[in-house]
Design a protein around this motif. Sequence first.
Motif, PDB file in Angstrom:
ATOM      1  N   ASP A 131      38.527  47.593  38.353  1.00 62.92           N
ATOM      2  CA  ASP A 131      37.300  47.770  39.116  1.00 62.92           C
ATOM      3  C   ASP A 131      36.102  47.293  38.306  1.00 62.92           C
ATOM      4  OD1 ASP A 131      38.809  48.893  41.106  1.00 62.92           O
ATOM      5  OD2 ASP A 131      38.388  50.967  40.523  1.00 62.92           O
ATOM      6  N   GLY A 132      35.195  46.607  38.988  1.00 63.88           N
ATOM      7  CA  GLY A 132      33.952  46.205  38.358  1.00 63.88           C
ATOM      8  C   GLY A 132      33.970  44.857  37.683  1.00 63.88           C
ATOM      9  N   VAL A 133      35.134  44.184  37.596  1.00 65.93           N
ATOM     10  CA  VAL A 133      35.147  42.871  36.959  1.00 65.93           C
ATOM     11  C   VAL A 133      34.463  41.853  37.868  1.00 65.93           C
ATOM     12  CG1 VAL A 133      37.258  43.349  35.684  1.00 65.93           C
ATOM     13  CG2 VAL A 133      37.414  42.226  37.918  1.00 65.93           C
ATOM     14  N   GLN A 134      33.882  40.843  37.238  1.00 61.33           N
ATOM     15  CA  GLN A 134      33.229  39.782  37.991  1.00 61.33           C
ATOM     16  C   GLN A 134      34.287  38.826  38.524  1.00 61.33           C
ATOM     17  OE1 GLN A 134      30.362  37.582  35.751  1.00 61.33           O
ATOM     18  NE2 GLN A 134      29.884  36.166  37.420  1.00 61.33           N
ATOM     19  N   ARG A 135      34.247  38.564  39.814  1.00 62.79           N
ATOM     20  CA  ARG A 135      35.272  37.749  40.467  1.00 62.79           C
ATOM     21  C   ARG A 135      35.165  36.289  40.012  1.00 62.79           C
ATOM     22  NH1 ARG A 135      38.603  38.022  45.000  1.00 62.79           N
ATOM     23  NH2 ARG A 135      38.830  36.089  46.180  1.00 62.79           N
ATOM     24  N   THR A 136      36.228  35.790  39.408  1.00 63.55           N
ATOM     25  CA  THR A 136      36.249  34.401  38.966  1.00 63.55           C
ATOM     26  C   THR A 136      37.696  33.978  38.740  1.00 63.55           C
ATOM     27  OG1 THR A 136      35.378  32.817  37.361  1.00 63.55           O
ATOM     28  CG2 THR A 136      36.122  34.920  36.500  1.00 63.55           C
ATOM     29  N   GLU A 137      37.924  32.681  38.764  1.00 64.34           N
ATOM     30  CA  GLU A 137      39.217  32.151  38.336  1.00 64.34           C
ATOM     31  C   GLU A 137      39.022  30.738  37.825  1.00 64.34           C
ATOM     32  OE1 GLU A 137      43.506  30.881  40.091  1.00 64.34           O
ATOM     33  OE2 GLU A 137      42.753  32.859  40.656  1.00 64.34           O
ATOM     34  N   ASP A 138      39.133  30.581  36.524  1.00 67.85           N
ATOM     35  CA  ASP A 138      38.962  29.287  35.869  1.00 67.85           C
ATOM     36  C   ASP A 138      40.272  28.859  35.240  1.00 67.85           C
ATOM     37  OD1 ASP A 138      36.329  29.554  36.571  1.00 67.85           O
ATOM     38  OD2 ASP A 138      35.586  29.922  34.535  1.00 67.85           O
ATOM     39  N   LEU A 139      40.632  27.600  35.424  1.00 68.54           N
ATOM     40  CA  LEU A 139      41.764  26.986  34.746  1.00 68.54           C
ATOM     41  C   LEU A 139      41.215  25.876  33.868  1.00 68.54           C
ATOM     42  CD1 LEU A 139      42.922  27.921  37.709  1.00 68.54           C
ATOM     43  CD2 LEU A 139      44.942  26.637  36.976  1.00 68.54           C
ATOM     44  N   THR A 140      41.477  25.950  32.570  1.00 70.80           N
ATOM     45  CA  THR A 140      40.988  24.944  31.632  1.00 70.80           C
ATOM     46  C   THR A 140      42.170  24.195  31.046  1.00 70.80           C
ATOM     47  OG1 THR A 140      39.080  26.339  31.079  1.00 70.80           O
ATOM     48  CG2 THR A 140      39.604  24.531  29.575  1.00 70.80           C
ATOM     49  N   VAL A 141      42.168  22.875  31.239  1.00 72.19           N
ATOM     50  CA  VAL A 141      43.238  22.005  30.753  1.00 72.19           C
ATOM     51  C   VAL A 141      42.667  21.146  29.632  1.00 72.19           C
ATOM     52  CG1 VAL A 141      44.958  20.277  31.373  1.00 72.19           C
ATOM     53  CG2 VAL A 141      44.192  21.947  33.087  1.00 72.19           C
ATOM     54  N   THR A 142      43.206  21.308  28.424  1.00 70.52           N
ATOM     55  CA  THR A 142      42.696  20.602  27.255  1.00 70.52           C
ATOM     56  C   THR A 142      43.735  19.617  26.746  1.00 70.52           C
ATOM     57  OG1 THR A 142      41.427  22.570  26.640  1.00 70.52           O
ATOM     58  CG2 THR A 142      41.728  20.887  24.949  1.00 70.52           C
ATOM     59  N   GLY A 143      43.279  18.396  26.481  1.00 68.54           N
ATOM     60  CA  GLY A 143      44.170  17.364  25.977  1.00 68.54           C
ATOM     61  C   GLY A 143      43.497  16.484  24.958  1.00 68.54           C
ATOM     62  N   ASP A 144      44.175  15.419  24.562  1.00 66.90           N
ATOM     63  CA  ASP A 144      43.652  14.537  23.521  1.00 66.90           C
ATOM     64  C   ASP A 144      42.373  13.817  23.951  1.00 66.90           C
ATOM     65  OD1 ASP A 144      45.748  15.283  21.929  1.00 66.90           O
ATOM     66  OD2 ASP A 144      46.930  13.466  22.263  1.00 66.90           O
ATOM     67  N   GLU A 145      42.198  13.590  25.265  1.00 68.71           N
ATOM     68  CA  GLU A 145      41.051  12.825  25.751  1.00 68.71           C
ATOM     69  C   GLU A 145      39.899  13.698  26.232  1.00 68.71           C
ATOM     70  OE1 GLU A 145      41.095   9.627  25.293  1.00 68.71           O
ATOM     71  OE2 GLU A 145      43.156   9.771  24.531  1.00 68.71           O
TER      72      GLU A 145
END
Length: 300
Positions: A218-232
């Motif tokens: 309860d109380g968390v800020q609604r979000t959904e992030d996917l971070t894809v990190t690569g060589d470039e």
Amino acid sequence: MEDIRVGLVGWSVHAQRYARHLEEVPGFRLAALCRQDARAGREEARRRGVRFAPRFEDLVEGGDLDAVILVGPTPLHAPMAVAALERGLWTLVEKPIADTLEGAEAISRAADGDRGRAMVAHTLRFEPVAAALRDAARRVGRVRRIAVDHRTPLVGTDGVLLGMGVHFFDLFASSGLARLEDARFEDGEIDEAVPDRWFRVRWASNGIEFDLANDRRDGVQRTEDLTVTGDEGEVVLRRLGGVSEWRPRAGAPVRWELERAPSLPPLLVAFRDFVRGERPPAVTISEATDALRWVLAVKR
């Protein structure tokens, strides 16, 4: 071609989405409804002009169905799917396929493995974020790390790890980014409450580090992030809205709005085409079972 006559099991918010989209996707006809609240179920069935079945056995023995969609409690998925398959009904099982490996294996036996009449509704595959993830993996060069930060104050009866963990493992596996057979778990934490409301797990597969965090307190800020990190460079995908971004190691950032669209219409199209023999199941029993195996391995 005649419409596929469907029996819908359950009347949760998600099940009601199925009912709505069954009316919109050509080739289906909602023919029967089964839910625990008999009084409300009869009224809803009367309003829709469909048969009401107070028990699942009544639903599948009515003789007026071609398929069932199971959106009931996860512990009931296996016995319901087995009963439907034994009666020759095409069966769409909402994810997770079951709450135990034994349940998933029972479904597999009843369906003759991936050759039978069962498909599993891993809906995240059908969202725009799935295509965006595959594009991001190509854009960043060799993928080194994928992180998920998912926060939304909603908890189902399955708990967060089973309810959402299977979602994300299946998304990574179906995108060719992870494999169950070489998954190596590094560390993590899981809420000890029942149902669990948060978890974080770090693991590796296919040469990629994964950091998966899910918080539904309860109380968390609604979000959904996917971070894809690569060589470039790296790509940040914001599934629940907002500006996504490509951050190359050389050059200016590129920003765009990630499309949002309901996942059930394309899922139902895939199920319709599967029933008609026009394509194989979009999500097989073995794929869904692998996602469940991943969750069970995290718990261990």
